[in-house]
Design a protein around this motif. Sequence first.
Motif, PDB file in Angstrom:
ATOM      1  N   MET A 138       0.837  -1.206   0.000  1.00 46.01           N
ATOM      2  CA  MET A 138       0.000   0.000   0.000  1.00 46.01           C
ATOM      3  C   MET A 138       0.870   1.253   0.000  1.00 46.01           C
ATOM      4  O   MET A 138       0.626   2.190  -0.760  1.00 46.01           O
ATOM      5  N   LEU A 139       1.875   1.275   0.849  1.00 47.41           N
ATOM      6  CA  LEU A 139       2.756   2.439   0.909  1.00 47.41           C
ATOM      7  C   LEU A 139       3.551   2.607  -0.375  1.00 47.41           C
ATOM      8  O   LEU A 139       3.725   3.719  -0.856  1.00 47.41           O
ATOM      9  N   GLU A 140       4.011   1.505  -0.902  1.00 49.36           N
ATOM     10  CA  GLU A 140       4.752   1.562  -2.158  1.00 49.36           C
ATOM     11  C   GLU A 140       3.885   2.181  -3.254  1.00 49.36           C
ATOM     12  O   GLU A 140       4.332   3.065  -3.983  1.00 49.36           O
ATOM     13  N   LEU A 141       2.640   1.722  -3.339  1.00 48.98           N
ATOM     14  CA  LEU A 141       1.713   2.273  -4.343  1.00 48.98           C
ATOM     15  C   LEU A 141       1.442   3.758  -4.105  1.00 48.98           C
ATOM     16  O   LEU A 141       1.451   4.556  -5.044  1.00 48.98           O
ATOM     17  N   LYS A 142       1.203   4.120  -2.855  1.00 47.65           N
ATOM     18  CA  LYS A 142       0.910   5.514  -2.519  1.00 47.65           C
ATOM     19  C   LYS A 142       2.100   6.408  -2.847  1.00 47.65           C
ATOM     20  O   LYS A 142       1.959   7.455  -3.494  1.00 47.65           O
ATOM     21  N   TYR A 143       3.273   6.008  -2.408  1.00 50.38           N
ATOM     22  CA  TYR A 143       4.456   6.829  -2.617  1.00 50.38           C
ATOM     23  C   TYR A 143       4.841   6.903  -4.093  1.00 50.38           C
ATOM     24  O   TYR A 143       5.273   7.938  -4.568  1.00 50.38           O
ATOM     25  N   GLU A 144       4.666   5.799  -4.815  1.00 51.08           N
ATOM     26  CA  GLU A 144       4.928   5.824  -6.259  1.00 51.08           C
ATOM     27  C   GLU A 144       3.978   6.788  -6.959  1.00 51.08           C
ATOM     28  O   GLU A 144       4.391   7.539  -7.844  1.00 51.08           O
ATOM     29  N   MET A 145       2.701   6.751  -6.562  1.00 56.04           N
ATOM     30  CA  MET A 145       1.724   7.641  -7.181  1.00 56.04           C
ATOM     31  C   MET A 145       2.083   9.104  -6.894  1.00 56.04           C
ATOM     32  O   MET A 145       2.037   9.939  -7.799  1.00 56.04           O
ATOM     33  N   ILE A 146       2.447   9.403  -5.672  1.00 54.93           N
ATOM     34  CA  ILE A 146       2.810  10.775  -5.316  1.00 54.93           C
ATOM     35  C   ILE A 146       4.016  11.230  -6.132  1.00 54.93           C
ATOM     36  O   ILE A 146       4.002  12.308  -6.733  1.00 54.93           O
ATOM     37  N   GLN A 147       5.041  10.404  -6.181  1.00 53.23           N
ATOM     38  CA  GLN A 147       6.253  10.778  -6.917  1.00 53.23           C
ATOM     39  C   GLN A 147       5.968  10.967  -8.403  1.00 53.23           C
ATOM     40  O   GLN A 147       6.470  11.903  -9.021  1.00 53.23           O
ATOM     41  N   LYS A 148       5.137  10.098  -8.952  1.00 60.99           N
ATOM     42  CA  LYS A 148       4.815  10.177 -10.384  1.00 60.99           C
ATOM     43  C   LYS A 148       3.949  11.398 -10.683  1.00 60.99           C
ATOM     44  O   LYS A 148       4.245  12.171 -11.596  1.00 60.99           O
ATOM     45  N   LEU A 169       3.497  14.117  -9.021  1.00 62.16           N
ATOM     46  CA  LEU A 169       4.182  15.384  -8.752  1.00 62.16           C
ATOM     47  C   LEU A 169       5.408  15.580  -9.643  1.00 62.16           C
ATOM     48  O   LEU A 169       6.030  16.631  -9.614  1.00 62.16           O
ATOM     49  N   GLU A 170       5.741  14.544 -10.416  1.00 63.85           N
ATOM     50  CA  GLU A 170       6.917  14.579 -11.289  1.00 63.85           C
ATOM     51  C   GLU A 170       8.152  15.049 -10.515  1.00 63.85           C
ATOM     52  O   GLU A 170       8.856  15.984 -10.901  1.00 63.85           O
ATOM     53  N   MET A 171       8.397  14.375  -9.407  1.00 57.28           N
ATOM     54  CA  MET A 171       9.508  14.744  -8.525  1.00 57.28           C
ATOM     55  C   MET A 171      10.859  14.419  -9.144  1.00 57.28           C
ATOM     56  O   MET A 171      11.017  13.390  -9.794  1.00 57.28           O
ATOM     57  N   LEU A 216       9.023  21.383  -2.558  1.00 57.62           N
ATOM     58  CA  LEU A 216       8.135  21.246  -3.716  1.00 57.62           C
ATOM     59  C   LEU A 216       7.747  22.614  -4.273  1.00 57.62           C
ATOM     60  O   LEU A 216       7.697  23.597  -3.541  1.00 57.62           O
ATOM     61  N   SER A 217       7.425  22.627  -5.555  1.00 52.73           N
ATOM     62  CA  SER A 217       6.909  23.852  -6.174  1.00 52.73           C
ATOM     63  C   SER A 217       5.472  24.078  -5.694  1.00 52.73           C
ATOM     64  O   SER A 217       4.849  23.187  -5.111  1.00 52.73           O
ATOM     65  N   LYS A 218       4.941  25.236  -5.963  1.00 50.40           N
ATOM     66  CA  LYS A 218       3.558  25.549  -5.587  1.00 50.40           C
ATOM     67  C   LYS A 218       2.587  24.590  -6.267  1.00 50.40           C
ATOM     68  O   LYS A 218       1.629  24.112  -5.660  1.00 50.40           O
ATOM     69  N   LYS A 219       2.853  24.290  -7.532  1.00 54.05           N
ATOM     70  CA  LYS A 219       2.003  23.346  -8.261  1.00 54.05           C
ATOM     71  C   LYS A 219       2.089  21.957  -7.629  1.00 54.05           C
ATOM     72  O   LYS A 219       1.072  21.282  -7.456  1.00 54.05           O
ATOM     73  N   GLN A 220       3.293  21.531  -7.267  1.00 58.41           N
ATOM     74  CA  GLN A 220       3.462  20.227  -6.632  1.00 58.41           C
ATOM     75  C   GLN A 220       2.759  20.166  -5.279  1.00 58.41           C
ATOM     76  O   GLN A 220       2.222  19.123  -4.908  1.00 58.41           O
ATOM     77  N   MET A 221       2.764  21.268  -4.557  1.00 56.26           N
ATOM     78  CA  MET A 221       2.050  21.317  -3.273  1.00 56.26           C
ATOM     79  C   MET A 221       0.565  21.068  -3.492  1.00 56.26           C
ATOM     80  O   MET A 221      -0.069  20.321  -2.749  1.00 56.26           O
ATOM     81  N   PHE A 222       0.013  21.694  -4.515  1.00 61.95           N
ATOM     82  CA  PHE A 222      -1.396  21.476  -4.860  1.00 61.95           C
ATOM     83  C   PHE A 222      -1.611  20.020  -5.268  1.00 61.95           C
ATOM     84  O   PHE A 222      -2.555  19.368  -4.816  1.00 61.95           O
TER      85      PHE A 222
END
Length: 156
Positions: free
Chosen positions: A35-45, A47-49, A122-128
Amino acid sequence: MKSTLTFILTLLMIAGSAMAQSNDRPQRTEWGNKMLELKYEMIQKELEMTSAQKEQFMPLYEAMDQEIYAVNREARELERKVSAKTDATDDEYFQAAEAMSDIKIKGGEIEAKYFDKFSKILSKKQMFLLKSTENKFTREMVTRGKKGGERKGGRK
């Protein structure tokens, strides 16, 4: 729907705690890791980190998850303790109800504490997009949970 959402959010908080590096935490489960792997992957993807952002952001995000989980765990433990008692006092009922009610407030305070830290990475857009992506992840998990229930002969 509300109970399903509460269930999924509780599971996410449990999963969030699994990623913390604390020695007093329970051993994380394979499901919690996934679950965490999926969540963190989704966030990183979503947000284009960059690699540098991931390196700075993810430990902070995991720490925030751990703090929120601790608040939830304490309230749930108090709720279970009072529920198991046949002779709970009015004060005990009130304290448990108050702890359960304060979960959202305390969780919000924890998020606010980390907001400033995140905004330096993070950028302002990434924060959103962070909040948007967290909500998207929760919706997808609720949808998957419903579909899983249907396949197993559960809710329709």
